[in-house]
Structure formats: C-alpha cells, structure tokens
Design an enzyme around this catalytic site. Structure first.
Site, PDB file in Angstrom:
ATOM      1  N   HIS A   1      -3.363  -1.038  -2.523  1.00 61.09           N
ATOM      2  CA  HIS A   1      -4.505  -0.294  -1.991  1.00 61.09           C
ATOM      3  C   HIS A   1      -4.597   1.041  -2.724  1.00 61.09           C
ATOM      4  O   HIS A   1      -3.651   1.824  -2.701  1.00 61.09           O
ATOM      5  CB  HIS A   1      -4.331  -0.025  -0.492  1.00 61.09           C
ATOM      6  CG  HIS A   1      -4.433  -1.272   0.331  1.00 61.09           C
ATOM      7  ND1 HIS A   1      -4.023  -1.328   1.636  1.00 61.09           N
ATOM      8  CD2 HIS A   1      -4.896  -2.509   0.024  1.00 61.09           C
ATOM      9  CE1 HIS A   1      -4.240  -2.550   2.113  1.00 61.09           C
ATOM     10  NE2 HIS A   1      -4.755  -3.283   1.149  1.00 61.09           N
TER      11      HIS A   1
ATOM     12  N   SER B   1       0.853  -1.207   0.000  1.00 63.56           N
ATOM     13  CA  SER B   1       0.000   0.000   0.000  1.00 63.56           C
ATOM     14  C   SER B   1       0.882   1.248   0.000  1.00 63.56           C
ATOM     15  O   SER B   1       1.461   1.568  -1.038  1.00 63.56           O
ATOM     16  CB  SER B   1      -1.022  -0.023   1.132  1.00 63.56           C
ATOM     17  OG  SER B   1      -0.432   0.113   2.401  1.00 63.56           O
TER      18      SER B   1
ATOM     19  N   ASP C   1      -3.356  -5.506   6.326  1.00 61.48           N
ATOM     20  CA  ASP C   1      -3.835  -6.351   5.236  1.00 61.48           C
ATOM     21  C   ASP C   1      -2.646  -7.105   4.649  1.00 61.48           C
ATOM     22  O   ASP C   1      -1.553  -6.554   4.508  1.00 61.48           O
ATOM     23  CB  ASP C   1      -4.518  -5.477   4.167  1.00 61.48           C
ATOM     24  CG  ASP C   1      -5.176  -6.322   3.075  1.00 61.48           C
ATOM     25  OD1 ASP C   1      -5.515  -7.489   3.334  1.00 61.48           O
ATOM     26  OD2 ASP C   1      -5.342  -5.796   1.959  1.00 61.48           O
TER      27      ASP C   1
END
Lengths: 274, 198
Positions: free
Chosen positions: B47, B20, B140
C-alpha cells in the site's frame, strides 16, 4: 473443478451478451472482467453466471445493469497532472499551428478526461477552433458525461490536480454547486459531440489531431489492444498525437513502429510519416 | 500450524506478497537474499500513496540480486523478477504468462489492493502459488489469502506477535486459519529453499 465450470459460464455469458445485444467483451482482459462479473453476480443476487445469462437473454433491463458493472470507470479530472502539463507545454504549441482541430476522447466514461481537455484547450486559447468527440459504449456513461455533474467531495482533488497541471485559472471558474454536486459549465461542452462508439467493433473515426485514451486499453487483451491502436493510427491526421495512460505503452503492440515517442514519460506518441 | 517443518513443494510456480505498514523493513529481510537466478516470479502489492513515482522499485533495485521492476500492463511474467504494483493501479495476474493492471475502484480504500492481486493469482496459478501476508495495518489481503488457500495454494502469514503492525496478518489468519504462521526469518528461509529445490 468449480473454477473451470465458472470459466465456461463466464465465456457463455459474454457470448450471450454479444449475440443478443452486440456488446463484445469477449476479448477483454480476463482477470478484470471476472472480478467485475463476480461483483455483479453477488450484488444482483444471482447464484451462478448461468442464471445471469438466462436473465440477460430474456430481460432487456438486465443489459443496462450489467453494462454498469462491466464498463463504468470512475476517474479524476486531470488525473496524472504531469500528463496534462506535457500536453499544455509541448503538444498544444504544435496544435496551435492548425486552423481547426479535432480531438477524440476514446472511452470517455463519465467525462472527467473530456472536461479536463476542454478546460485545458480554453486556457490555451484553442477551444474555439476545436471539435471534441467523446465516445463510449455505455449510453448511461455518455449521458452522465453530457451532464457534467461530479460529487462535491471529489472536487478538492480535481482542483489540486488542475493546479499541478499548470492550470492558468481557478477550477472554480468552471463549475457551480448544486444538485449535491459540482455542475460544470455547459459552455465547456458546446463544442463536444457525444457518440456511441466501440473500439472493439466500430470503424475509424476520421482525421483527429489528438486522441486521448487513458486507462481504457488496460482492460483489453493484447489482440484487442492491437485492434484499437490500429484504429487510432488510421484515425489520426498526419503527425497527429496519441496520449495513453501512465502505465500503458505501445511497447508490446504490433503497431509500435507507426508511432514515435513524443513525451516518453507521459506516454504521448506522435504518428510517424508513412 | 507452527512447529511442523514445511515440506517444499516442487510444483510451486509463483509467489505473491502483500503488506502495508512496516513493509520496507519486512521486505528488506526477505527479498535481498533471493539469488539473481531465483526460478520463480515474485509479485508484490505494498500500500503506497497514489503518487506517480514508485520509490519502492528504486529502493529494492539497489538492494536485491533479483531483477526488480514496476509492473507494466500485459507484461510477460518471467522467473527471477520481482514485480511491484504501480501506485494507484491494481496489479492482476491475467494468466500464468501475463500481468495486467486496472484502475477499478479501490478495495478497502486501497489501490493497489492485495486482495485483487491474490485472487487473480489464485485463479491463474491454482495450487502452484505461495501467498504471503506480512506486516500491515488493515484487512486487505485476508480475502485474497483465503482465495489462495481455497485454490490449494500455500498460504503463509507473518507471525502477528513479531510483526511491526499486526492487523493485516491477524485478519488474514482469521480468514484462513489453515495458513502457516512464520517469523520473517522463517519466511525468508522458506522462499530461498523453494528456489533451491528445483
């Protein structure tokens, strides 16, 4: 080895669901079904899918719980505003030439797409001549769609989407707040028929001018996608329109030649002349 | 973990990458050197805001020798192609042959989610998978990397010390301590070698 056993158990669970209740998830895309079943197993507290199968076969309440996990889709009103903008600017001008219209929202879930279309048709002066058919396999989802109540914290996003779709009015004209949510005006569903219908097992739904089915086919495997798209082809009136989700396409479908790209970027297709 | 040179496993059939914050810079160190005829598919979740346009695909198309695409639903998985998850969809590996997409709920506030890609890829490819967690600012990918490791695949984590954002690699290491820790340069070299050995 453990995963192989799990795969067998999952296949048997889906087979039980079909044989006992005639809900057919056997040709759904495997990766997502597995993910949802795993969530169901963990949250409902079963040690294995075999134990879930046992409960499903003997306890009808289990059906409702499982369907919730397998089918319910939270969406947004006017999700992908550019799709609704394209409908407004290029599809509805065609539809205006018809004296009466039928629109099918296939796999309507809790109704976000249905209300978006009803508002769009009202704003464009087509609502009075239109009947909307909203179908889903999950009775709880259909009931939620018929209530039309959405959490208030999501309405800001709906409002922004509606504005970006070229909305000619304020979304706040269509709901009141109460019951901890935004309650959409019941006049929006006066011309809506809610119905239990499965794209997997049920038949043609006749003479539609527009079918909107967004982010439903991605949950099917390719054979099942072909079945559903064949069903749409046969359910559309001459030169009728089909709208899919932003990342869905007819490119890999056996029925691709039955449709012409109408708005390519928005995945809006038009049925070709036979 | 670090130290030992990593044997190149010839049974590897796919690579998944999750990242991300800091993603563009990290991926720019790894992806452009991979050759056009790289023999593996590379699936990537970054992301991104749920905007419709995937700027990442366009950016890396200009930088990479490999083909770069935004994944479509039921798209066949081909070697030599980098697939980015589309914004606002989960990307899943349906089988070793196909990808699929879903609009299921965000996982850890993320859609696409790294966990969703990694868990489905581990399920489809088993031990024939390399999973790589790079720089990032949330958790995540941790569960996903554990799934890759438990399936017998090769788990790789960017060294949190040098990473632009350390939370994601740290969480991944906590979830799967057996993961190999490498610098970006080492990860890039490892992936290139993986391609040379077949």
């Amino acid at each position: 080895m453990r995963d192989d056993v799990e795969d067998i158990e999952i296949r048997l669970l889906l087979e039980a669901l079909y044989q006992r209740y005639h809900y057919d998830f056997r040709r759904y895309a495997k990766a997502s079904v597995k993910r949802r079943l795993k969530q169901a197993r963990e949250q409902l507290g079963y040690a294995s899918y075999s134990a879930m199968q046992d409960a499903l076969l003997h306890d009808p309440d289990m059906l409702e719980r499982l369907l919730g996990y397998l089918t319910v889709q939270v969406s947004e009103m006017f999700r992908d505003p550019s799709y609704f903008k394209a409908l407004r600017e290029t599809v509805l001008p065609h539809l205006k030439t018809y004296p009466s219209l039928k629109v099918w929202v296939a796999g309507c879930s809790e109704g976000e797409e249905l209300y978006s279309l009803a508002i769009l048709f009202r704003e464009e002066g087509l609502e009075d001549r239109t009947i909307f058919y909203a179908t889903d396999i999950n009775p709880d989802a259909l009931q939620a769609a018929a209530r039309g109540i959405y959490p208030i914290d999501r309405v800001k996003l709906f409002t922004e989407n509606h504005r970006r779709s070229g909305g000619r009015s304020s979304l706040s004209n269509y709901y009141t707040t109460g019951y901890g949510g935004a309650v959409f005006d019941k006049s929006l569903r006066e011309r809506v028929v809610f119905s239990d219908h499965s794209l997997v097992t049920d038949a043609v739904f006749g003479e539609m001018h527009l079918i909107s089915c967004r982010n439903v086919l991605i949950y099917f495997d390719r054979d099942l996608q072909d079945r559903a798209i064949g069903l749409f082809r046969d359910s559309l009136a001459r030169k009728g329109f089909l709208g899919l989700g932003a990342k869905e396409s007819l490119r890999f479908s056996a029925h691709a030649t039955a449709f012409a790209e109408f708005e390519r970027d928005e995945k809006i297709y038009q049925k070709r002349e036979p | 973990m670090t130290g030992n040179p990593i044997a190149i496993r010839e049974d590897i059939r796919a690579v998944v990458i999750g990242t991300s914050a800091g993603a563009v810079q990290a991926l720019s160190a790894i992806l452009p050197p991979l050759p056009a005829d790289y023999p593996l598919p590379v699936m990537i979740v970054v992301h991104v805001p749920p905007d419709r346009r995937n700027a990442l695909t366009e950016l890396f198309q200009t930088r990479c020798a490999m083909a770069v695409r935004e994944a479509e639903d039921k798209e066949p998985i081909a070697p030599g192609v980098i697939y980015f998850a589309p914004p606002d969809y989960h990307l899943l590996v349906e089988s070793p042959a196909f990808l699929s997409l879903s609009t299921d709920e965000p996982v850890l506030h993320s859609r696409p989610s790294i966990d969703v890609l990694f868990e489905s890829a581990a399920d489809a490819f088993g031990e024939a998978l390399v999973g790589v967690i790079l720089t990032g600012a949330n958790q995540d990918g941790a569960e996903g990397l554990r799934a890759v490791g438990e399936a017998g695949g090769l788990a790789v984590v960017e060294n949190p010390v040098g990473a632009a954002a350390s939370a994601m690699p740290e969480a991944a290491l906590a979830a799967w301590p057996e993961a190999r820790v490498m610098t970006l340069e080492e990860i890039g070299a490892y992936l290139r070698n993986l391609g040379n050995k077949r």
